[in-house]
Design a protein around this motif. Structure first.
Motif, PDB file in Angstrom:
ATOM      1  N   PHE A   1      17.926  46.431 -10.534  1.00  0.00           N
ATOM      2  CA  PHE A   1      16.486  46.521 -10.731  1.00  0.00           C
ATOM      3  C   PHE A   1      16.190  46.190 -12.192  1.00  0.00           C
ATOM      4  O   PHE A   1      16.926  46.583 -13.091  1.00  0.00           O
ATOM      5  CB  PHE A   1      15.962  47.932 -10.414  1.00  0.00           C
ATOM      6  N   GLY A   2      15.087  45.462 -12.415  1.00  0.00           N
ATOM      7  CA  GLY A   2      14.733  45.161 -13.793  1.00  0.00           C
ATOM      8  C   GLY A   2      13.757  44.011 -13.896  1.00  0.00           C
ATOM      9  O   GLY A   2      13.148  43.584 -12.908  1.00  0.00           O
ATOM     10  N   ALA A   3      13.624  43.492 -15.118  1.00  0.00           N
ATOM     11  CA  ALA A   3      12.742  42.354 -15.380  1.00  0.00           C
ATOM     12  C   ALA A   3      13.452  41.059 -15.004  1.00  0.00           C
ATOM     13  O   ALA A   3      14.689  40.994 -15.015  1.00  0.00           O
ATOM     14  CB  ALA A   3      12.353  42.329 -16.858  1.00  0.00           C
ATOM     15  N   PRO A   4      12.701  40.000 -14.645  1.00  0.00           N
ATOM     16  CA  PRO A   4      13.340  38.727 -14.282  1.00  0.00           C
ATOM     17  C   PRO A   4      14.229  38.206 -15.403  1.00  0.00           C
ATOM     18  O   PRO A   4      13.872  38.254 -16.578  1.00  0.00           O
ATOM     19  CB  PRO A   4      12.144  37.797 -14.034  1.00  0.00           C
ATOM     20  N   ALA A   5      15.405  37.725 -15.020  1.00  0.00           N
ATOM     21  CA  ALA A   5      16.361  37.174 -15.987  1.00  0.00           C
ATOM     22  C   ALA A   5      17.203  36.130 -15.277  1.00  0.00           C
ATOM     23  O   ALA A   5      17.271  36.086 -14.043  1.00  0.00           O
ATOM     24  CB  ALA A   5      17.249  38.277 -16.560  1.00  0.00           C
ATOM     25  N   VAL A   6      17.847  35.283 -16.064  1.00  0.00           N
ATOM     26  CA  VAL A   6      18.717  34.251 -15.496  1.00  0.00           C
ATOM     27  C   VAL A   6      19.925  34.921 -14.830  1.00  0.00           C
ATOM     28  O   VAL A   6      20.524  35.853 -15.387  1.00  0.00           O
ATOM     29  CB  VAL A   6      19.186  33.278 -16.592  1.00  0.00           C
ATOM     30  N   LEU A   7      20.249  34.484 -13.632  1.00  0.00           N
ATOM     31  CA  LEU A   7      21.420  35.001 -12.928  1.00  0.00           C
ATOM     32  C   LEU A   7      22.657  34.747 -13.783  1.00  0.00           C
ATOM     33  O   LEU A   7      22.953  33.611 -14.151  1.00  0.00           O
ATOM     34  CB  LEU A   7      21.563  34.302 -11.568  1.00  0.00           C
ATOM     35  N   SER A   8      23.382  35.817 -14.094  1.00  0.00           N
ATOM     36  CA  SER A   8      24.546  35.710 -14.960  1.00  0.00           C
ATOM     37  C   SER A   8      25.606  36.699 -14.522  1.00  0.00           C
ATOM     38  O   SER A   8      25.340  37.629 -13.755  1.00  0.00           O
ATOM     39  CB  SER A   8      24.153  35.983 -16.424  1.00  0.00           C
ATOM     40  N   VAL A   9      26.813  36.489 -15.010  1.00  0.00           N
ATOM     41  CA  VAL A   9      27.934  37.390 -14.759  1.00  0.00           C
ATOM     42  C   VAL A   9      28.552  37.733 -16.098  1.00  0.00           C
ATOM     43  O   VAL A   9      29.014  36.849 -16.824  1.00  0.00           O
ATOM     44  CB  VAL A   9      28.990  36.744 -13.832  1.00  0.00           C
ATOM     45  N   ARG A  10      28.515  39.012 -16.455  1.00  0.00           N
ATOM     46  CA  ARG A  10      29.025  39.492 -17.740  1.00  0.00           C
ATOM     47  C   ARG A  10      28.443  38.702 -18.908  1.00  0.00           C
ATOM     48  O   ARG A  10      29.147  38.314 -19.839  1.00  0.00           O
ATOM     49  CB  ARG A  10      30.562  39.455 -17.755  1.00  0.00           C
ATOM     50  N   GLY A  11      27.154  38.433 -18.830  1.00  0.00           N
ATOM     51  CA  GLY A  11      26.454  37.775 -19.929  1.00  0.00           C
ATOM     52  C   GLY A  11      26.478  36.266 -19.897  1.00  0.00           C
ATOM     53  O   GLY A  11      25.740  35.625 -20.666  1.00  0.00           O
ATOM     54  N   GLU A  12      27.283  35.667 -19.040  1.00  0.00           N
ATOM     55  CA  GLU A  12      27.362  34.206 -18.952  1.00  0.00           C
ATOM     56  C   GLU A  12      26.538  33.723 -17.760  1.00  0.00           C
ATOM     57  O   GLU A  12      26.740  34.184 -16.640  1.00  0.00           O
ATOM     58  CB  GLU A  12      28.801  33.737 -18.802  1.00  0.00           C
TER      59      GLU A  12
ATOM     60  N   SER B   1      14.060  43.253  -7.715  1.00  0.00           N
ATOM     61  CA  SER B   1      15.123  44.041  -7.108  1.00  0.00           C
ATOM     62  C   SER B   1      16.133  43.093  -6.481  1.00  0.00           C
ATOM     63  O   SER B   1      15.749  42.144  -5.797  1.00  0.00           O
ATOM     64  CB  SER B   1      14.573  44.986  -6.031  1.00  0.00           C
ATOM     65  N   ALA B   2      17.412  43.359  -6.720  1.00  0.00           N
ATOM     66  CA  ALA B   2      18.472  42.536  -6.129  1.00  0.00           C
ATOM     67  C   ALA B   2      18.746  43.005  -4.709  1.00  0.00           C
ATOM     68  O   ALA B   2      19.847  43.432  -4.355  1.00  0.00           O
ATOM     69  CB  ALA B   2      19.729  42.607  -6.980  1.00  0.00           C
TER      70      ALA B   2
END
Length: 254
Positions: A205-216, A39-40
């Motif tokens: 909310f979601g699964a762990p992922a690399v911090l990104s902005v608009r896919g970058e 959760s962010a």
């Protein structure tokens, strides 16, 4: 007058909508944060406080509707309960929020990236960037706690994962826990990229992922130090021109 004014009606309707949106949303976030992988949020909203506010909203709404059905006049005190509740609830939130940072999770994650990159850059030499986990770990320990929750519980500290032979920042890190700094060193050892595992900026909310902005991915780069331009380079003879009879003649430097 046997009924309240339109101004009073609109004020009460607006208060009901505001209370439901603010505190209903907080209650939904608190419940969802308990089950979401990541959760962010820096801390889960209080279930007790939001439930109390929503319960009082229901009571005040019931009194308001009862006043309407009984055709109470404008001076009926039950028409004031919802505005009073909204003001008191927002004031309480303002007091409780004093001292908290105004930045959200993606912004705080980006700040941690930049801080780590700045400190790692100080350890770089002309030949290479730092690449040993033992050297970089104190920089990670100084960052404090990541701005994320894991299954509703705050992530206690940042962790470090060093990778080598990279050609750019890490874009995908399945199975990596939130709050992990991915330090990826280039094959020649002269550059490294840092990314953070959390959530994309557009996701709460979601699964762990690399911090990104608009896919970058949000990343920071560490480079080997550049030699000073005025440093003397050994093995090179300079020629200093001298003027002889109005012309230039080269003579070896002493």
């Amino acid at each position: 007058m046997s009924r309240p004014s339109y101004k009073t009606l609109l004020a009460n309707v607006g208060c009901v909508v505001a209370l439901g949106w603010i505190y209903g949303g907080d209650l939904a976030d608190a419940l969802r944060a308990r089950t979401a992988e990541v959760s962010a949020l820096m801390a889960p909203p209080s279930v007790v406080r939001t439930s109390v506010v929503l319960g009082l909203t229901g009571v005040a709404l019931a009194v308001f509707l009862a006043g309407l059905l009984r055709k109470k006049p404008e001076g009926f005190k039950g028409y004031r309960l919802l505005p009073i509740l909204l003001v008191v609830a927002l004031f309480t939130d303002l007091v409780l929020a004093e001292g908290r940072t105004p930045l959200d999770s993606p912004e705080l994650g980006a700040v941690a990236l930049r801080r780590f990159q700045s400190e790692a850059q100080k350890l770089a030499t002309v030949e290479a960037v730092p690449s040993r986990a033992q050297v970089l770990q104190p920089l990670v320990d100084a960052l404090g706690a990541p701005p994320y929750l894991e299954r509703g519980v705050p992530v206690p500290a940042y962790t470090l994962q060093v990778r080598t032979g990279c050609e750019g920042p890490v874009r995908d890190a399945p199975g990596t826990r939130p709050g992990t700094l991915l330090y990826c060193v280039a094959g020649d050892g002269r550059q490294a990229w840092v990314t953070l595992v959390g959530l994309p900026a557009e996701v709460r909310f979601g699964a762990p992922a690399v911090l990104s902005v608009r896919g970058e991915p949000r990343s920071a780069a560490v480079h080997a130090q550049v030699p000073e331009e005025n440093d003397a380079v050994p093995g090179i003879d300079l020629e200093i021109p001298t003027v002889v009879d109005g012309g230039a003649e080269a003579s070896p430097a002493p």
